[in-house]
Scaffold this active site. Structure first.
Site, PDB file in Angstrom:
ATOM      1  CG  ASP A 106     -61.113  53.194 -19.082  1.00 46.07           C
ATOM      2  OD1 ASP A 106     -61.477  53.077 -20.259  1.00 46.07           O
ATOM      3  OD2 ASP A 106     -61.411  54.173 -18.367  1.00 46.07           O
ATOM      4  CG  ASP A 151     -61.149  58.340 -23.094  1.00 51.09           C
ATOM      5  OD1 ASP A 151     -60.341  59.258 -23.274  1.00 51.09           O
ATOM      6  OD2 ASP A 151     -61.495  57.546 -23.973  1.00 51.09           O
TER       7      ASP A 151
HETATM    8  C1  XBP Z   1     -64.540  56.466 -23.177  1.00 53.25           C
HETATM    9  C2  XBP Z   1     -65.469  56.669 -24.271  1.00 53.25           C
HETATM   10  C3  XBP Z   1     -65.034  57.201 -25.557  1.00 53.25           C
HETATM   11  C4  XBP Z   1     -64.606  58.650 -25.557  1.00 53.25           C
HETATM   12  C5  XBP Z   1     -64.640  59.180 -26.954  1.00 53.25           C
HETATM   13  O1  XBP Z   1     -63.736  55.334 -23.398  1.00 53.25           O
HETATM   14  O2  XBP Z   1     -66.631  56.348 -24.131  1.00 53.25           O
HETATM   15  O3  XBP Z   1     -66.128  57.094 -26.399  1.00 53.25           O
HETATM   16  O4  XBP Z   1     -65.499  59.433 -24.798  1.00 53.25           O
HETATM   17  O5  XBP Z   1     -63.851  58.442 -27.813  1.00 53.25           O
HETATM   18  P1  XBP Z   1     -62.913  54.545 -22.209  1.00 53.25           P
HETATM   19  P2  XBP Z   1     -64.207  58.292 -29.367  1.00 53.25           P
HETATM   20  O6  XBP Z   1     -63.334  55.078 -20.881  1.00 53.25           O
HETATM   21  O7  XBP Z   1     -63.293  53.101 -22.419  1.00 53.25           O
HETATM   22  O8  XBP Z   1     -61.451  54.796 -22.487  1.00 53.25           O
HETATM   23  O9  XBP Z   1     -64.894  59.559 -29.801  1.00 53.25           O
HETATM   24  O10 XBP Z   1     -62.885  58.082 -30.038  1.00 53.25           O
HETATM   25  O11 XBP Z   1     -65.135  57.112 -29.489  1.00 53.25           O
HETATM   26 MG    MG Z   2     -63.222  55.265 -18.832  1.00 50.36          MG
END
Ligand code: XBP
Ligand code: MG
Length: 256
Positions: A10, A12
């Site tokens: 993953d 974020d």
């Molecule tokens: C985390 C998310 C994303 C980011 C924002 O993704 O939910 O939506 O907060 O990104 P992960 P965008 O943990 O799966 O990496 O604004 O580009 O959607």
């Molecule tokens: Mg995440």
């Protein structure tokens, strides 16, 4: 499980703590730039994080805080434009080096590749955000270290749906039983498990209290020799860090 062949990360919250000081700030900059008085506090953003995907998150916020705005004609275009501006602000922030990798991430990536494991990414975030983060933290060769970067709207249903992990598995031509997902959130665990994957979780401030039922192990990070990882739930860690041997042992145990 079959012999571990690949790690699917993953982004974020797992590779880097991007949400509070990255995505949230970029959303607020986009709102201010558009002349809106919407402002997402650290706490409010934590609530909104239950909805994955930035466009989806804006829509959720409007449904809760500005329902009349959601009913306006052209709102879909408005949300897309706001989100494009948010991505521009976010990528600009990353390019300044504002957000580092979490402790232990670079070490684990290096060790995994040295051990012959394949690397992939499965994330709900926008693809250019991933490229910018990897280039800013790992250099121009960073994105190329991941054989597949499955991101954003490439699948219609975002986490907790399994689609993005299934997409990554198909792109690598590997069964779920040969791969391990690394996640930070309950939505991520549900997504990975629904795709048939084992999951190891590293928590952060926004996700610490979430329910990670089904995960192989839950830790506060991958750890560095001088900054030991702490297991919050799951098998004992036989040293200060999560390394390839640890992950192989945990995966083998899951199949026992
Ligand atoms: C985390 C998310 C994303 C980011 C924002 O993704 O939910 O939506 O907060 O990104 P992960 P965008 O943990 O799966 O990496 O604004 O580009 O959607
Ligand atoms: Mg995440």
């Amino acid at each position: 499980m079959t012999q571990l062949q690949a790690l699917i990360f993953d982004v974020d919250g797992t590779l880097a703590d991007t949400e509070r000081d990255g995505h949230r700030v970029a959303f607020n900059r986009a709102f201010a730039e558009a002349g809106l008085d919407w402002e997402w506090s650290v706490e409010r953003y934590g609530e909104l994080l239950r909805v994955t995907g930035g466009k989806e998150r804006i829509r959720q916020y409007l449904s809760e805080d500005h329902p009349s705005a959601l009913a306006e004609p052209g709102i879909d275009t408005r949300i897309r434009e706001l989100h494009a501006a948010k991505t521009r602000h976010y990528v600009a922030m990353l390019k300044t080096g504002a957000i580092p990798l979490r402790p232990g991430v670079r070490r684990l990536l290096d060790a995994a590749q040295a051990a012959g494991l394949r690397l992939a990414i499965a994330t709900t975030t926008t693809p250019e955000n991933v490229t910018a983060l990897l280039e800013a933290t790992l250099g121009s060769a960073g994105p190329g270290r991941f054989e597949v970067i499955a991101a954003g709207d490439v699948v219609p249903a975002k986490k907790p749906a399994p689609d993005i992990f299934t997409y990554a598995l198909e792109a690598m031509n590997l069964p779920a039983s040969a791969c391990l997902a690394l996640e930070d959130s309950d939505n991520g665990v549900r997504s990975a498990r629904a795709a048939g994957l084992e999951v190891v979780v590293t928590t952060n401030d926004y996700t610490r209290a979430q329910d990670f039922t089904g995960a192989l192990a839950v830790l506060d990070g991958f750890g560095e020799p001088d900054q030991p990882a702490r297991v919050l739930d799951g098998p004992l860690l036989e040293g200060p860090v999560v390394d390839v041997a640890t992950l192989r042992a945990w995966c083998a145990g899951a199949g026992a």
